[in-house]
Motif scaffolding. Sequence first.
Motif: not given
Lengths: 268, 251
Positions: A85, A93, A106, B151, B153-154, B156-159, B163, B167, B171-172, B175-176, B251
């Motif tokens: 991206f 994190w 995963v 976000d 994009d986070l 989307k990135a996981a997908r 994921a 998940t 996992k996204v 924590p976000a 963070h």
Amino acid sequence: MTVKIEARGVGKQYSVGRGGTPFAALQGVDLDVQEGEFLCIVGPSGCGKSTFLQMVAGLEPVSEGSLKINGHPVRGPGADRGMVFQSYALFPWRTVMGNIEFGLEVKGHGARERREIALRCAHNVGLRGFEQAYPNQLSGGMKQRVGIARALANDPEVLLMDEPFAAVDAQTREMLQEEVLSIWRKANRTVLFVTHSVQEAVYLGSRIAVMTARPGHIKTILDVDLPYPRDITSAEFGNLMKPVYAVLKDEVLKAAHAAVAQPSETAA
Amino acid sequence: MSEPFPRWQQLLLGLAGIFLLMLVPWTIAVTMGVRPIILPPLPTILQTAASLLTGGGLISAALVSLLRVNVGFALALVTAVPLGILLGRYRLMFLAAEPSVESFRFVIPFAWIPLAILWFGTAETGKIFIIWYAGFFVLLLPTISAVLSVDRDLVKAARTLGAGEFTIFRKVVLPAILPELVTAMRVAFAICWISILAAELVASRAGLGYLIADARELLQTDVVIVGMIVIGCIGAFYNWLFGWFERRVGH
């Protein structure tokens, strides 16, 4: 050569458009991406080139036409396609290693195996010594290395890159371009690379697809018959950039005329 | 955040504040002849505190209230956060739930006390219900807004990394939103703590709220004040605990 990605009449409509009318982002995209090639897509801002990439990634549903990977219609994302991206999209994190290991987690790989693969990917893209760093401790260039390593850890057949170097400085960009080329040549992956920079497209691509203004489709496909590594200062390089520029310029002008409520973005 | 004063100086300033703003005016009032039933002198308070502590009444009352608030708060947490994540991720569910959420949040927990007594009598369930209610909406709304600001994009990135929805939640999204969530937990706990004491004042046979209500009937002003001090100290301790947690996850 076999066709890896096959797009036939691919279109994308957004149902809730401006003023309530549906508007078309893409219309009639025909494109064959060959296995193992490095295809760059250039086009004016807002032409839908990123949308097309997201459709290939399975992140956006296809409104019309057919889009196939290895002969099968795209139904959602899959680990066979890795994406990089522009915004890096790193998990803040997680450490560098944690980010790279995400896809392996995963998939259900064990901790040791994950670590091994992630370390190899991290070292391949020059992240040695940064394994335990967090994204906010890294420069833009280093962040994108993590983004690339994370996508590669899943060992995807296709690497989708959405203007990955648009936000990094010029020197870093050159280095990263170099590394992406070597990654591509080493593993014989198929790379689909979206950019708004003609120079980047001619430097990287084995072929270049130029898109029209919105609703976008493929206007021309040009072969880049220059051996790697390419010299951007050479006359041949300049000669190859000219036709791409010529096609793109028309479309940028069209896009500028059509831009009514378009948010201001600068096209290359 | 920068800390212009070292830790020990902050502590000293805080103690000086307690001394100047509370203990000094208190002593002045008492020496000027305010009756002990209105405001007992400090030594009496200390004696009462000591005897309540050794007699066990205070500690067991505090434990009863703490147990109730912790159970109710935990229930609010495990119901509000998953629901908040769902409402933040799925627009249809959000639109369906929004009117109810928006109206309930104005019905303060105390307003539920009559219904809670009617429904549950003076059983524990009634108290737990009120705490759950007090915490639920204070946790739900910040969770929804935190999820909405994750976000994209986070996700989307996981997908693209393979994921699935669950998940992504675990996992996204979770924590976000954690930093915002801990802040909301701090606020929610304070409201739960206030609410349990209010509930205990009217409908209970145990707990710090009951201790105060009972002492008021018997005109034991010193016990009332000791109860109030303990409430304040426990509240401040939890606030500090969540504050520490907040700094760790930010963070």
